[in-house]
Enzyme design. Sequence first.
Site, PDB file in Angstrom:
ATOM      1  CE  LYS A 221      -7.077   0.996  -4.668  1.00  0.00           C
ATOM      2  NZ  LYS A 221      -6.533  -0.118  -5.345  1.00  0.00           N
ATOM      3  NE  ARG A 256      -4.710  -4.644  -0.232  1.00  0.00           N
ATOM      4  CZ  ARG A 256      -4.726  -3.175   0.034  1.00  0.00           C
ATOM      5  NH1 ARG A 256      -5.475  -2.531  -0.501  1.00  0.00           N
ATOM      6  NH2 ARG A 256      -3.716  -2.872   0.881  1.00  0.00           N
TER       7      ARG A 256
HETATM    8  C1  9MG Z   1      -1.469  -2.485  -1.458  1.00  0.00           C
HETATM    9  N1  9MG Z   1      -2.611  -2.308  -2.482  1.00  0.00           N
HETATM   10  C2  9MG Z   1      -3.267  -1.113  -2.204  1.00  0.00           C
HETATM   11  N2  9MG Z   1      -4.303  -1.218  -3.426  1.00  0.00           N
HETATM   12  C3  9MG Z   1      -4.144  -2.725  -4.008  1.00  0.00           C
HETATM   13  C4  9MG Z   1      -4.761  -3.156  -4.902  1.00  0.00           C
HETATM   14  O1  9MG Z   1      -5.736  -2.744  -5.533  1.00  0.00           O
HETATM   15  N3  9MG Z   1      -4.402  -4.581  -5.300  1.00  0.00           N
HETATM   16  C5  9MG Z   1      -3.244  -5.129  -4.378  1.00  0.00           C
HETATM   17  N4  9MG Z   1      -2.881  -6.299  -4.571  1.00  0.00           N
HETATM   18  N5  9MG Z   1      -2.816  -4.480  -3.399  1.00  0.00           N
HETATM   19  C6  9MG Z   1      -2.850  -3.302  -3.195  1.00  0.00           C
END
Ligand code: 9MG
Length: 278
Positions: A221, A256
């Site tokens: 990010k 994730r």
């Molecule tokens: C789809 N998506 C993109 N970034 C995300 C994040 O930080 N958390 C979740 N749950 N989905 C995300």
Amino acid sequence: MLECNGKLLDLSLSTPPKVMGILNITPDSFSDGGLFLSADKALQQAQQMIQDGAAIIDVGGESTRPGAAAVTAQEELDRVIPVIESIYRECGAIISIDTSKPEVMREAVKAGAGMINDVRALREPGAIAAANETGVPVCLMHMQGEPRTMQKNPEYTDVVQVVKSFLQKRIICCEAAGIDAVLVDPGFGFGKTVDHNLQLVKNLREFTMLGKPVLMGVSRKSSIAVLLNRFTNDARLAGSVAMATLCCQYGASIIRAHDVAATVDAVKIYHAVAHAGT
Ligand code: 9MG
């Protein structure tokens, strides 16, 4: 133990946090745009992530990166359903569907998805009813605004308390509708400054107090890039893994991530230290 369309996800503290591998089936995805557009290539990528230790594969057909434009339900279905069908057929991992659209939730679960990951926390009309019908667990994420504009000067009185109270209200709405299998996600990078994101990570324990497993997505990010002043995807790897490790330390149950192998290693090291001498 979470029941995910016939597959079990063990989130107990005696096991390491789980890694959710990211599979974006979008031409404009911020980190792997266009690479996995064919179902075959997507399947190969899913297989690699499972071999690297992913417990869940998160399949998304609409980009949620800052500035991204919306797509129709039909476009999203055309992108994700063949991929979910082939991963379900060929692999054992749990599949989650990254969507906010009720029709995509329904079709994805019919095709084999075992979890719904909704960055809009089931706020779209019909989403709560659709999620309830599917019977699979739902991850409720906080987002201020919409992807197209969310990074234009985000403001909060107290980001931790505002996000926590939002998630608490969404849990109550879900429970009132009969959905009990819920995970929460403070939404790192979704309508937040770098400092907001750092506060969320540092205070992640506040979110575990909601009594639901916490999922965190920090991978590649822009806050990571800004903190390091390095902007390519490769240059974000170590920072993403470090941030993921801190999320585990502060109570995250699921991370994730794009870089599954490195993240799984980090999570295992975190878990070994956390349980040393016990
Ligand atoms: C789809 N998506 C993109 N970034 C995300 C994040 O930080 N958390 C979740 N749950 N989905 C995300």
